[in-house]
Design a protein around this motif. Structure first.
Motif: not given
Ligand code: ATP
Ligand code: MG
Length: 567
Positions: A262-274
């Motif tokens: 398997p190959r792991q690829i990472e992306f940025n999390r979703l963070n939401l205001t308020y």
């Protein structure tokens, strides 16, 4: 602003960087040209909109490039997990529009293989049983710039390790008394290589494997190998796993042959205001009664958003706009709301409701007369047709739509001024009746019979148009009006306890909202409506016949679109 650049790059032809990597691997014929992703939630809470970003990537990429996506429940910790969560996870993924078909797996399926692998590592001198306390182990860990200290148990003979580990699993020892650690390198620059814990003792029964195991693998010992056992080709996850990747590769290198890994690829999390996105904090809000359950419409959970009236396509659209990158960002809730508004604008049926009613009496309209006005169901889509709305002498209008002493630019109703009643007549206000406290009880007006909308000669223009509901046929409904759950943009960035930052006015309940009868007769749970001039509203599942409840999904005013115009 990040959101704009992301949208552009997608429009410009493209694939996001994860998809580009996948395409490259497929073109190079890696793993025999196979694409198999997975979404691996731990069933210790309900899914939130952050998970939606991962789901859309995992299932979306498989769909786009002809691969498959597994749902794997990462159930390695019997202390926190529950079947309630499993069921909610399945429901929410389906609601978003994805399907794992026959590929539902559990990390616990691999407990036997993981155990065998651990035994093998012990036999090869690559793992040992450590009897130190977790505090002692933590204290020896060192820092990124200073090497750690070897455990006094590190060089214990293989036979002793084997015997102890087997006894650990038989239940001979107490929780916390010992762990199995990988013997790698206490001076490694990557802290995850400093003899990571592979197994700990947990004596609580597991909801799938019962009493079979007394030792349970740590996430870092289970996750990468589970991908491998399952035949996953692309393990897509969030950026915090970047430093874990070399450790996963270390274990997989010991397991895998030359032709597949398997190959792991990472992306940025979703963070939401308020809002907050941590499952631990969301659980706390639920358990302490600070919200009304996981599906409270103020929660960022998928079931909460669904109840609020957010649609799967608006969530997918939002995720598409924020995009996938390699750097963390805080995403604006206004953009999500913009996506919801755009979607509901296309689909929601327009009806009339008066949320803060005051009575309007047309003194020159006959008392027993009732006209039927045909109202458009959706001006965005003329095929949707029209529905009937009764017009009578007594009508409900919004209290805010009348002012006795209006400022200059007030184009709604005030003494001696004219407005149009939407779809009906122009009226002129002739007076008001007040109660003993000086509060307005009734507003009086005269209608102009020659101004009926759509009739010849009715095109006299007035500045304001008000919505209204006929008094005799109005249906009383409850409306729940929501504001931000937290009163600061980024609660997680504050020093204090996040619960102190909750917005005390995030829920307002109105019991006597007046709804037009046609809408009341057809409203079913989860139906979306636009209440003319007010916003989008969704029927709450707790509604009963004769007792309709609406959740305010979102107002009409688009703060996001307005900001974008300024730029
Ligand atoms: P925790 O590990 O603290 O329990 P988690 O939110 O990471 O919480 P998981 O069940 O492990 O929960 O998440 C499943 C998948 O969803 C993981 O691959 C994770 O990377 C992804 N994910 C979780 N939160 C987000 C987020 N905010 N944005 C994007 N992906 C997320
Ligand atoms: Mg996680």
């Amino acid at each position: 602003m990040e959101e704009i650049t992301q949208k552009k790059s997608v429009e410009e032809g493209g694939l996001n960087f994860v998809e580009q990597e996948i395409v490259k691997d497929l073109e190079e014929g890696k793993n025999g040209g196979r694409l198999n992703t997975r979404f691996p939630p731990e069933p210790n809470g309900y899914l939130h909109i952050g998970h939606a970003k991962a789901i859309i990537m995992d299932f979306g990429a498989a769909r786009k490039f002809g691969g498959t996506c597994n749902l794997r429940l990462d159930d390695t910790n019997p202390q926190k997990e529950d079947t309630e969560y499993v069921e909610s996870i399945k429901r929410d993924i389906k609601w978003l529009g994805y399907d794992w078909e026959d590929r539902l797996f559990y990390a616990s399926d691999y407990f036997p293989q993981l155990y065998d692998f651990a035994i093998r590592l012990i036999k090869e001198g690559k793992a040992y049983v450590d009897e130190q306390t977790s505090e002692e182990i933590a204290a020896q860990k060192g820092t990124p710039t200073e090497p750690g200290v070897n455990s006094p148990y590190r060089d214990r003979p293989v036979e002793e390790n084997l015997e102890l580990f087997e006894k650990m699993n038989r239940g001979d020892f107490e929780e916390g008394s010992m762990v199995l650690r990988a013997k790698i390198d206490m001076a490694n620059g990557n802290m995850h290589f400093r003899d990571p814990i592979m197994y700990r003792i947990i004596k609580k029964p597991h909801w799938r494997t019962g009493e079979k195991w007394k030792v349970y693998p740590m996430y870092d010992f289970a996750h990468g190998q589970s991908d491998y056992f399952e035949g996953v080709t692309h393990s897509i996850c969030t950026l915090e796993f970047v430093p874990h990747r070399p450790l996963y590769d270390y274990f997989i290198d010991l397991l895998a042959g030359p032709d597949y890994r398997p190959r792991q690829i990472e992306f940025n999390r979703l963070n939401l205001t308020y809002t907050v996105m941590s499952k631990r904090k969301l659980l706390q809000l639920v358990q302490e009664g600070l919200v009304n359950g996981w599906d409270d419409p103020r929660m960022p959970t998928l079931c909460g958003l669904r109840r609020r009236g957010y649609t799967p396509s608006s969530i997918r659209d939002f995720v598409d706009r924020i995009g996938y990158t390699k750097y963390e960002a805080l995403n604006h809730i206004e953009l999500l709301e913009h996506a919801v508004r755009e979607d509901l604008n296309k689909t929601a049926t327009r009806v009339s409701a008066v949320v803060n009613p005051v009575k309007l009496i047309l003194t020159n309209y006959p008392e027993d007369k009732e006209e039927t006005i045909m109202m458009e169901n959706n001006p965005e889509n003329p095929n949707e047709g029209k529905h009937p709305m009764p017009f009578t002498r007594e009508l409900w209008i919004e209290r805010e739509d009348f002012m006795e002493n209006p400022p200059k630019k007030f184009f709604r109703l005030s003494p001696d001024k004219e407005v149009r009643l939407k779809g009906a007549y122009i009226i002129r206000c002739t007076g008001v009746k007040k109660n003993a406290d000086g509060e307005i009880e009734e507003i009086y007006a005269e209608y102009d019979p020659d101004t009926k909308s759509g009739m010849p000669g009715s095109d006299r223009k007035v500045k304001g148009t008000l919505h209204w509901v006929s008094v005799p046929s109005a249906v009383n409904v409850e409306v729940r009006d929501y504001d931000r759950l937290f009163s600061v943009e980024n609660p997680s960035a504050e020093e204090c306890d996040f619960r102190e930052l909750l917005n005390p006015d995030s829920l307002k309940v109105r019991k006597d909202v007046k709804l037009e009868p046609w809408a009341a007769s057809m409203a079913k749970p989860e139906d979306h409506f636009q209440f003319t001039r007010l916003g989008y509203y969704t029927v709450d599942p707790d509604s009963e016949p004769g007792k309709l409840i609406f959740n305010k999904t979102i107002g009409l005013k688009d703060t996001w679109a307005k900001e974008q115009k300024k730029l």
